[in-house]
Write a protein that holds these residues in place. Structure first.
Motif, PDB file in Angstrom:
ATOM      1  N   GLU A 137      -0.673  -9.269   3.344  1.00  0.00           N
ATOM      2  CA  GLU A 137      -1.696  -9.059   4.370  1.00  0.00           C
ATOM      3  C   GLU A 137      -2.566  -7.856   4.017  1.00  0.00           C
ATOM      4  O   GLU A 137      -3.780  -7.872   4.257  1.00  0.00           O
ATOM      5  CB  GLU A 137      -1.022  -8.850   5.731  1.00  0.00           C
ATOM      6  CG  GLU A 137      -0.511 -10.153   6.341  1.00  0.00           C
ATOM      7  CD  GLU A 137       0.277  -9.941   7.620  1.00  0.00           C
ATOM      8  OE1 GLU A 137       0.406 -10.899   8.404  1.00  0.00           O
ATOM      9  OE2 GLU A 137       0.786  -8.820   7.839  1.00  0.00           O
ATOM     10  N   ALA A 140      -4.774  -8.813   0.928  1.00  0.00           N
ATOM     11  CA  ALA A 140      -5.872  -9.716   1.268  1.00  0.00           C
ATOM     12  C   ALA A 140      -7.132  -8.954   1.671  1.00  0.00           C
ATOM     13  O   ALA A 140      -8.239  -9.500   1.616  1.00  0.00           O
ATOM     14  CB  ALA A 140      -5.453 -10.664   2.385  1.00  0.00           C
ATOM     15  N   GLU A 144     -10.021 -11.834  -1.239  1.00  0.00           N
ATOM     16  CA  GLU A 144      -9.764 -13.013  -0.398  1.00  0.00           C
ATOM     17  C   GLU A 144      -8.792 -13.993  -1.042  1.00  0.00           C
ATOM     18  O   GLU A 144      -8.124 -14.766  -0.347  1.00  0.00           O
ATOM     19  CB  GLU A 144     -11.086 -13.750  -0.107  1.00  0.00           C
ATOM     20  CG  GLU A 144     -12.074 -12.982   0.738  1.00  0.00           C
ATOM     21  CD  GLU A 144     -13.026 -12.167  -0.106  1.00  0.00           C
ATOM     22  OE1 GLU A 144     -12.722 -11.931  -1.296  1.00  0.00           O
ATOM     23  OE2 GLU A 144     -14.078 -11.760   0.411  1.00  0.00           O
ATOM     24  N   TYR A 146      -6.000 -13.587  -2.137  1.00  0.00           N
ATOM     25  CA  TYR A 146      -4.632 -13.392  -1.660  1.00  0.00           C
ATOM     26  C   TYR A 146      -4.325 -14.214  -0.417  1.00  0.00           C
ATOM     27  O   TYR A 146      -3.160 -14.431  -0.088  1.00  0.00           O
ATOM     28  CB  TYR A 146      -4.386 -11.914  -1.379  1.00  0.00           C
ATOM     29  CG  TYR A 146      -4.100 -11.114  -2.624  1.00  0.00           C
ATOM     30  CD1 TYR A 146      -2.865 -11.178  -3.254  1.00  0.00           C
ATOM     31  CD2 TYR A 146      -5.078 -10.305  -3.184  1.00  0.00           C
ATOM     32  CE1 TYR A 146      -2.603 -10.458  -4.397  1.00  0.00           C
ATOM     33  CE2 TYR A 146      -4.828  -9.581  -4.329  1.00  0.00           C
ATOM     34  CZ  TYR A 146      -3.590  -9.653  -4.939  1.00  0.00           C
ATOM     35  OH  TYR A 146      -3.345  -8.944  -6.086  1.00  0.00           O
ATOM     36  N   LYS A 147      -5.362 -14.680   0.268  1.00  0.00           N
ATOM     37  CA  LYS A 147      -5.116 -15.492   1.463  1.00  0.00           C
ATOM     38  C   LYS A 147      -4.441 -16.807   1.093  1.00  0.00           C
ATOM     39  O   LYS A 147      -3.750 -17.409   1.919  1.00  0.00           O
ATOM     40  CB  LYS A 147      -6.420 -15.730   2.215  1.00  0.00           C
ATOM     41  CG  LYS A 147      -6.896 -14.473   2.941  1.00  0.00           C
ATOM     42  CD  LYS A 147      -8.156 -14.702   3.727  1.00  0.00           C
ATOM     43  CE  LYS A 147      -8.570 -13.398   4.426  1.00  0.00           C
ATOM     44  NZ  LYS A 147      -9.869 -13.512   5.090  1.00  0.00           N
TER      45      LYS A 147
END
Length: 457
Positions: A137, A140, A144, A146-147
């Motif tokens: 989290e 991210a 992005e 990592y989302k």
């Protein structure tokens, strides 16, 4: 940044198994500390620190740890010592010690991206998915991408609503691709409260009426929730808003078929089959739906052929052509079946069953030269399949090449195992081949062998 092989990541989530070791990642290396970065330290500190780097470089991690501990004994205020310790413990798979050292760094520098990535690797290796989520989290906020991993982790932890939000945000920010769409569909199947997601999407459409993806997501959710009327209305709403939308027709064709608005369905199907925005699986489903409809309503068979004209000859469409070929094959419409099989096999030449059907149809339609060439190519790929030799021999006989037919049929018989019927068929073709060469004695001999075996089969 951690880079994942996305095409295996979600499969591993679904299949379980050795997840932590298989969900591979690479952390981009941080530039090693040089002497100027150390600041005002003693010679002993410098000597031990660079000894630690040297030992790590030759994968002697225990000695690297010993050297770093000597540095800490001299001066324990440098955060890079704990990061280096953590990396060495990580290499040794001593995950708890690695996590302890990375956490020390993050207590002072909570947004140190490189250390967050390393700690994520530690938690993921231990299958500590809840802890992994807290790290991703944060990551991210840096990137992005990592989302995508966040959606996967939410899925593992059965936080399906959160997973759907994460993947929707990712699609909005970076666009869609096949993997993200598949990921989203897997999540949607698990969504515990579809009504909350429906409300969320309805609100998004009010705020962003030009955003096509929101309509498509809502259509899918309505359909999954068995709210067909609402899904249909949403599809028409999207078409009104975006008349040039191609993807909306993936929903509309089905609604039109259910309402027996066949001409409208055909128009939508043509758009779906022609677009490059949909993968082969989507097109395959469209054709299968229409094949089922035509099977119950044979008068629409000409429209099936008309619809297929919208298909390209790309590799992605080969499965679709083969399925249409299967339909006509079952109907004993040989010309049509062969036509579609030949279009489908171009990019799927290792499909044994389809290869066999093509050669058999070529023989039945007296296209012997094509059958000869096709069976020869098939034998190269499947040299132990006797039926291919049998068909090749039949083609050669019909091309008045009896001697070569005898040779190939004799070779093919070596691959027959306990099959009197096939052996009888071979003898019959060898008899025909000898008849072509003018050797009537041999022809009669093999005819009799075939006859005797038919009695046993």
């Amino acid at each position: 940044m951690i880079r994942y092989w996305q095409h295996i990541g979600f499969c591993l989530i679904l299949l379980g198994g050795n997840l932590a070791s298989s969900f591979s990642q690479d952390i981009e290396p941080k530039q090693e500390i040089n002497i100027d970065d150390l600041g005002n330290v003693s010679d002993d500190f410098q000597e031990n620190f660079f000894e630690a780097l040297k030992q790590k470089a030759i994968t002697n991690y225990e000695k690297a740890i010993e050297a770093l501990e000597k540095c800490i004994a001299i001066d324990d205020t440098h955060l890079f010592l704990y990061e280096e310790l953590g990396k060495n413990y990580l290499e040794l798979k001593q995950y708890d010690k690695a996590a302890t050292n990375f956490t020390k760094v993050l207590q002072e520098k909570p947004n140190e991206r490189y250390t967050l990535e390393l700690l994520f690797e530690v938690y993921f290796a231990q299958r500590k998915y809840a802890e992994s989520i807290t790290i991703v989290e944060k990551l991210a906020t840096f990137d992005e991408v990592y989302k995508e991993q966040l959606a996967n982790l939410y899925f593992i932890e059965q936080r399906y609503d959160d997973a759907l939000v994460a993947v929707d945000e990712l699609i909005e920010e970076l666009g869609t691709d096949r993997y993200r769409e598949q990921l989203k569909k897997k999540i949607l199947l698990k969504v515990s409260n579809p009504n909350s997601q429906i409300s969320r999407l309805e609100e998004k459409i009010k705020k962003q009426p030009e955003e096509e993806q929101n309509y498509l997501n809502l259509i899918y959710l309505y359909s999954q929730n068995n709210q067909k009327k609402e899904a249909y209305q949403t599809a028409k709403q999207l078409l009104d808003k975006k008349p040039k939308s191609e993807l909306v027709h993936l929903a509309l064709y089905k609604f039109y078929l259910d309402d027996t608005k066949v001409e409208d369905a055909i128009s939508s199907m043509k758009i779906v089959l022609a677009t490059d925005k949909l993968d082969a699986d989507a097109k395959y489903k469209v054709i299968n739906d229409f094949l089922s409809f035509v099977n119950e309503n044979p008068s629409y068979e000409p429209q099936l052929i008309e619809v297929t004209k919208a298909l390209s000859t790309d590799v992605s469409d080969s499965k679709v052509f083969t399925e249409i070929g299967n339909y006509f094959y079952e109907k004993n419409k040989k010309e049509l079946a062969l036509n579609f099989y030949e279009r489908g096999i171009k990019d799927n030449s290792n499909d044994f069953n389809t290869l066999k059907k093509i050669v058999r149809l070529q023989l039945e339609l007296k296209r012997y030269e094509k059958a000869k060439i096709g069976s020869e190519l098939a034998i190269e790929m499947y040299p132990s399949q006797p039926t291919l030799y049998l068909m090749n021999g039949e083609a050669l006989i019909n091309l008045d090449n009896g001697s070569e037919a005898i040779e190939i049929l004799t070779i093919g018989m070596d691959y027959i195992i306990d099959d009197h019927k096939m052996e009888s068929d071979f003898y019959e073709q060898i008899s025909n081949a000898y008849a072509k060469t003018g050797d009537q004695v041999k022809a009669a001999e093999y005819k009799e062998r075939s006859h005797q075996l038919k009695k046993k089969s």
